[in-house]
Design a protein around this motif. Structure first.
Motif, PDB file in Angstrom:
ATOM      1  N   VAL A 138       0.845  -1.201   0.000  1.00 26.57           N
ATOM      2  CA  VAL A 138       0.000   0.000   0.000  1.00 26.57           C
ATOM      3  C   VAL A 138       0.876   1.245   0.000  1.00 26.57           C
ATOM      4  O   VAL A 138       0.649   2.204  -0.750  1.00 26.57           O
ATOM      5  N   MET A 139       1.892   1.230   0.829  1.00 29.11           N
ATOM      6  CA  MET A 139       2.820   2.360   0.914  1.00 29.11           C
ATOM      7  C   MET A 139       3.548   2.561  -0.411  1.00 29.11           C
ATOM      8  O   MET A 139       3.662   3.687  -0.918  1.00 29.11           O
ATOM      9  N   GLN A 140       4.019   1.466  -0.991  1.00 27.98           N
ATOM     10  CA  GLN A 140       4.790   1.566  -2.230  1.00 27.98           C
ATOM     11  C   GLN A 140       3.948   2.073  -3.392  1.00 27.98           C
ATOM     12  O   GLN A 140       4.424   2.856  -4.222  1.00 27.98           O
ATOM     13  N   GLN A 141       2.703   1.642  -3.481  1.00 28.39           N
ATOM     14  CA  GLN A 141       1.838   2.105  -4.566  1.00 28.39           C
ATOM     15  C   GLN A 141       1.773   3.624  -4.605  1.00 28.39           C
ATOM     16  O   GLN A 141       1.873   4.239  -5.673  1.00 28.39           O
ATOM     17  N   MET A 142       1.609   4.225  -3.455  1.00 31.08           N
ATOM     18  CA  MET A 142       1.426   5.677  -3.415  1.00 31.08           C
ATOM     19  C   MET A 142       2.732   6.429  -3.623  1.00 31.08           C
ATOM     20  O   MET A 142       2.789   7.392  -4.396  1.00 31.08           O
ATOM     21  N   ILE A 143       3.790   5.987  -2.959  1.00 29.96           N
ATOM     22  CA  ILE A 143       5.063   6.700  -3.066  1.00 29.96           C
ATOM     23  C   ILE A 143       5.656   6.570  -4.472  1.00 29.96           C
ATOM     24  O   ILE A 143       6.086   7.557  -5.086  1.00 29.96           O
ATOM     25  N   ILE A 144       5.658   5.352  -5.010  1.00 26.76           N
ATOM     26  CA  ILE A 144       6.250   5.144  -6.333  1.00 26.76           C
ATOM     27  C   ILE A 144       5.427   5.833  -7.413  1.00 26.76           C
ATOM     28  O   ILE A 144       5.967   6.341  -8.398  1.00 26.76           O
ATOM     29  N   SER A 145       4.112   5.886  -7.236  1.00 22.69           N
ATOM     30  CA  SER A 145       3.286   6.564  -8.230  1.00 22.69           C
ATOM     31  C   SER A 145       3.622   8.046  -8.300  1.00 22.69           C
ATOM     32  O   SER A 145       3.630   8.645  -9.377  1.00 22.69           O
ATOM     33  N   LEU A 146       3.922   8.648  -7.174  1.00 24.27           N
ATOM     34  CA  LEU A 146       4.315  10.059  -7.167  1.00 24.27           C
ATOM     35  C   LEU A 146       5.635  10.262  -7.902  1.00 24.27           C
ATOM     36  O   LEU A 146       5.782  11.183  -8.712  1.00 24.27           O
ATOM     37  N   ILE A 147       6.600   9.397  -7.626  1.00 25.63           N
ATOM     38  CA  ILE A 147       7.901   9.508  -8.288  1.00 25.63           C
ATOM     39  C   ILE A 147       7.747   9.356  -9.796  1.00 25.63           C
ATOM     40  O   ILE A 147       8.395  10.052 -10.583  1.00 25.63           O
ATOM     41  N   ALA A 148       6.845   8.468 -10.203  1.00 21.21           N
ATOM     42  CA  ALA A 148       6.683   8.186 -11.626  1.00 21.21           C
ATOM     43  C   ALA A 148       6.043   9.339 -12.383  1.00 21.21           C
ATOM     44  O   ALA A 148       6.275   9.506 -13.576  1.00 21.21           O
ATOM     45  N   LEU A 149       5.252  10.150 -11.700  1.00 20.94           N
ATOM     46  CA  LEU A 149       4.432  11.129 -12.406  1.00 20.94           C
ATOM     47  C   LEU A 149       5.004  12.537 -12.469  1.00 20.94           C
ATOM     48  O   LEU A 149       4.542  13.349 -13.268  1.00 20.94           O
ATOM     49  N   ASP A 150       5.989  12.847 -11.651  1.00 19.45           N
ATOM     50  CA  ASP A 150       6.427  14.246 -11.625  1.00 19.45           C
ATOM     51  C   ASP A 150       7.899  14.335 -11.246  1.00 19.45           C
ATOM     52  O   ASP A 150       8.347  13.710 -10.280  1.00 19.45           O
ATOM     53  N   LYS A 151       8.642  15.133 -11.998  1.00 22.89           N
ATOM     54  CA  LYS A 151      10.090  15.172 -11.811  1.00 22.89           C
ATOM     55  C   LYS A 151      10.525  15.942 -10.566  1.00 22.89           C
ATOM     56  O   LYS A 151      11.665  15.807 -10.116  1.00 22.89           O
ATOM     57  N   LEU A 152       9.644  16.744  -9.990  1.00 25.45           N
ATOM     58  CA  LEU A 152      10.001  17.473  -8.778  1.00 25.45           C
ATOM     59  C   LEU A 152       9.830  16.623  -7.522  1.00 25.45           C
ATOM     60  O   LEU A 152      10.371  16.942  -6.470  1.00 25.45           O
ATOM     61  N   VAL A 153       9.103  15.517  -7.640  1.00 23.09           N
ATOM     62  CA  VAL A 153       8.734  14.724  -6.466  1.00 23.09           C
ATOM     63  C   VAL A 153       9.929  14.181  -5.680  1.00 23.09           C
ATOM     64  O   VAL A 153       9.902  14.197  -4.446  1.00 23.09           O
ATOM     65  N   PRO A 154      11.000  13.664  -6.327  1.00 20.21           N
ATOM     66  CA  PRO A 154      12.132  13.207  -5.506  1.00 20.21           C
ATOM     67  C   PRO A 154      12.638  14.276  -4.544  1.00 20.21           C
ATOM     68  O   PRO A 154      12.924  13.986  -3.375  1.00 20.21           O
ATOM     69  N   SER A 311       7.101   7.657 -16.901  1.00 21.57           N
ATOM     70  CA  SER A 311       5.698   7.703 -17.298  1.00 21.57           C
ATOM     71  C   SER A 311       5.330   6.522 -18.190  1.00 21.57           C
ATOM     72  O   SER A 311       4.247   5.953 -18.070  1.00 21.57           O
ATOM     73  N   GLN A 312       6.233   6.148 -19.079  1.00 28.47           N
ATOM     74  CA  GLN A 312       5.949   5.057 -20.000  1.00 28.47           C
ATOM     75  C   GLN A 312       5.770   3.729 -19.272  1.00 28.47           C
ATOM     76  O   GLN A 312       4.987   2.877 -19.690  1.00 28.47           O
ATOM     77  N   HIS A 313       6.508   3.557 -18.182  1.00 28.80           N
ATOM     78  CA  HIS A 313       6.444   2.291 -17.453  1.00 28.80           C
ATOM     79  C   HIS A 313       5.549   2.365 -16.221  1.00 28.80           C
ATOM     80  O   HIS A 313       5.463   1.404 -15.461  1.00 28.80           O
ATOM     81  N   PHE A 314       4.889   3.478 -16.057  1.00 25.68           N
ATOM     82  CA  PHE A 314       4.140   3.721 -14.830  1.00 25.68           C
ATOM     83  C   PHE A 314       3.058   2.674 -14.583  1.00 25.68           C
ATOM     84  O   PHE A 314       2.963   2.098 -13.503  1.00 25.68           O
ATOM     85  N   GLN A 315       2.231   2.409 -15.593  1.00 29.34           N
ATOM     86  CA  GLN A 315       1.137   1.456 -15.417  1.00 29.34           C
ATOM     87  C   GLN A 315       1.666   0.066 -15.074  1.00 29.34           C
ATOM     88  O   GLN A 315       1.125  -0.625 -14.206  1.00 29.34           O
ATOM     89  N   VAL A 316       2.737  -0.331 -15.742  1.00 29.16           N
ATOM     90  CA  VAL A 316       3.311  -1.659 -15.501  1.00 29.16           C
ATOM     91  C   VAL A 316       3.830  -1.765 -14.073  1.00 29.16           C
ATOM     92  O   VAL A 316       3.608  -2.771 -13.379  1.00 29.16           O
ATOM     93  N   ILE A 317       4.523  -0.715 -13.619  1.00 30.26           N
ATOM     94  CA  ILE A 317       5.106  -0.731 -12.278  1.00 30.26           C
ATOM     95  C   ILE A 317       4.016  -0.801 -11.211  1.00 30.26           C
ATOM     96  O   ILE A 317       4.075  -1.615 -10.279  1.00 30.26           O
ATOM     97  N   LEU A 318       2.995   0.045 -11.347  1.00 33.61           N
ATOM     98  CA  LEU A 318       1.914   0.049 -10.359  1.00 33.61           C
ATOM     99  C   LEU A 318       1.181  -1.290 -10.345  1.00 33.61           C
ATOM    100  O   LEU A 318       0.854  -1.830  -9.288  1.00 33.61           O
ATOM    101  N   HIS A 319       0.910  -1.810 -11.534  1.00 36.37           N
ATOM    102  CA  HIS A 319       0.211  -3.090 -11.623  1.00 36.37           C
ATOM    103  C   HIS A 319       1.052  -4.194 -10.987  1.00 36.37           C
ATOM    104  O   HIS A 319       0.527  -5.077 -10.290  1.00 36.37           O
ATOM    105  N   ASP A 320       2.361  -4.129 -11.212  1.00 32.57           N
ATOM    106  CA  ASP A 320       3.253  -5.143 -10.655  1.00 32.57           C
ATOM    107  C   ASP A 320       3.230  -5.120  -9.129  1.00 32.57           C
ATOM    108  O   ASP A 320       3.148  -6.169  -8.476  1.00 32.57           O
TER     109      ASP A 320
END
Length: 497
Positions: A138-154, A311-320
């Motif tokens: 649950v934690m990883q889904q939210m944190i990794i999704s943020l990293i995947a979507l925006d370059k300022l997030v890190p 962004s290109q791999h975002f759906q795959v990563i979240l689904h995984d």
């Protein structure tokens, strides 16, 4: 040592490829920001065709549109002088406002830290019906999704972690776990003791009655007077994560830096040099302390190629990640590679990260909503939805009311309950309005009233699930939250005509 975290002001420029005025306005914005504001302002371009939900959520109807923080400040074809005047006025205003918000953020984080300490040490549970642990997935889904979507997030995650480290319960826990920290006054020796404290902080502390379950174990692999390498195994933010080619634990790095600053009395900078997300079987942090300011460069994570690749791999990563989460309930294998500590982590670690982010940068709410929606549409569990649909003898596509009936059953499904993201869900009919009410939500339970809603990822996820059940777009807004003074979270569903 500075008390305040320098976080860039977020400027959003909404454009599309068919907008004739957008390229000119975008060039002017980048020119003005680059010539004198780049250290205080960060520009994010939102293509409304690629990210229509972010545009809808921000009520963008005209292109181009410029937003600063959560306010629309300019729309349409405007001159360079108009843009310059508004930018300076609003940026300066935002700086002043953020001085005030900083104190609110600090108070909120102190409150959350007290909750965390009471839960861990005094066993005063924040969520009495379900307990204060959630699945690491649950934690990883939210944190990794943020990293995947925006370059300022890190950068934002690092700063949020540093806030938590400085104003949270971490320094006290380290001293509790390793009392020698409090008795050492020599700077070099104190840094050594602080590092030993981190080893215990990131190890299985069940026997010491501080069961954070942050990680399985930690070791110091290198140590110098002002520098050390800390290797952590089974870290909750990355354990079992798929290969993404870059570090994932920016929040943890920031938290280490904040704690180190408090306990050493020096400036600190922390960089994750190795990560499970980079293909290693552990996470490694380089920790530096100094009486002087230490520059920390996170610009490499803002590289446009890396951002596009995310962004290109975002759906795959979240689904995984979501699939691993479900598989971990039925598989005898240690899918998340956490050893003896299991797949749970204290939910306040996720909560602190998201609350700090939301208070630092409101746009993170839109990013979380978009990420949740993607997971709702493309994530696992569609077979369960189909089974409930057949049980109710519904024909697809469903009405909104029928979809909520199915979702209510889905949220009570055994695997979803085991993740402990929430305790109970109820459908609320308020006249013509249909709402979902969540109890003991992992994101906001125990958050002090601060006038802000925090459960954007959940709202987006609900929207995504409703979309596949009804074959129609909808917008889900969190109208009530612990952050706005309620003891539950409530989401209103609005169908898009």
């Amino acid at each position: 040592m500075a008390d305040k975290v320098e976080v860039p002001i977020r400027m959003l420029v909404f454009t599309s490829k068919d907008c004739f005025a957008c390229p000119k306005v975008e060039r002017i914005v980048h020119k003005l920001v680059g010539s004198g504001m780049s250290h205080i302002c960060h520009v994010s371009t939102i293509d409304v065709e690629k990210d229509p939900k972010i545009a809808e959520k921000n009520n963008v109807r005209t292109l181009p549109t410029i937003m600063i923080d959560e306010d629309i400040v300019l729309q349409g074809l405007v001159s360079e002088s108009d843009i310059r005047d508004v930018l300076w006025e609003r940026v300066i205003g935002s700086i002043i406002e953020r001085e005030k918000v900083f104190e609110t953020r600090k108070e909120s984080l102190l409150y959350l830290s007290k909750n965390s300490y009471d839960s861990l040490v005094k066993e005063e549970f924040i969520r009495p019906n379900i307990g204060d642990y959630i699945h690491v997935g649950v934690m990883q889904q939210m944190i990794i999704s943020l990293i995947a979507l925006d370059k300022l997030v890190p950068n934002l995650l690092y700063q949020a972690g540093r806030d938590i480290g400085k104003f949270g319960v971490g320094p006290h826990l380290l001293i509790t776990l390793h009392p020698e920290i409090g008795s050492e006054v020599r700077a070099d020796k104190r840094f050594k003791e602080v590092m030993e404290g981190f080893v215990r902080y990131f190890s299985d502390n069940q026997s010491l009655n501080v069961p954070l379950k942050l990680a399985e174990s930690a070791t110091i692999t290198e140590f110098e007077v002002n520098r050390a390498l800390l290797q952590v195994r089974g870290l909750a933010t990355a354990c079992g994560a798929p290969y993404v080619g870059e570090p994932l634990c920016h929040f943890t790095a920031g938290e280490i830096a904040g704690i180190a600053e408090v306990l050493t009395g020096q400036n600190a900078a922390v960089q994750e040099t190795r990560c499970i997300g980079m293909g290693y079987d552990f996470c490694e942090f380089e920790i530096k302390v100094s009486d002087k300011e230490i520059e920390l460069d996170l610009s490499e994570y803002e590289n446009e190629y890396i951002v596009e690749n995310r962004s290109q791999h975002f759906q795959v990563i979240l689904h995984d990640i979501a699939t691993r989460l479900q598989d971990s309930f039925i598989s005898p294998h240690d899918i998340f590679k956490r050893g003896n500590i299991g797949n749970e982590v204290h939910f306040t670690k996720l909560q602190q990260a998201l609350v700090a982010l939301r208070l630092i940068d409101p746009h993170c709410g839109s990013l979380l909503y978009a990420a949740g929606r993607e997971l709702g549409i493309f994530g696992p569990g569609r077979d369960v939805l189909q089974r409930y649909l057949e049980d109710e003898n519904y024909s697809w596509p469903l009405t909104i009311k029928q979809a909520l009936t199915i979702l209510n059953k889905f949220f009570h499904f055994g695997m979803n309950q085991t993740a402990k993201e929430r305790w109970d869900v109820k459908i609320i009919e308020d006249g013509d309005d249909l709402k979902l009410r969540f109890f003991e939500c992992a994101i906001s339970s125990g958050v002090p009233e601060c006038g802000t809603t925090f459960c954007d990822f959940t709202a987006g996820y609900i929207a995504g699930r409703i979309t596949i059940l009804t074959n129609k777009d909808c917008i889900v807004n969190e109208t009530k939250c612990h952050g706005t003074g309620y003891d539950f979270c409530e989401f209103q569903i609005n169908e898009v005509e």
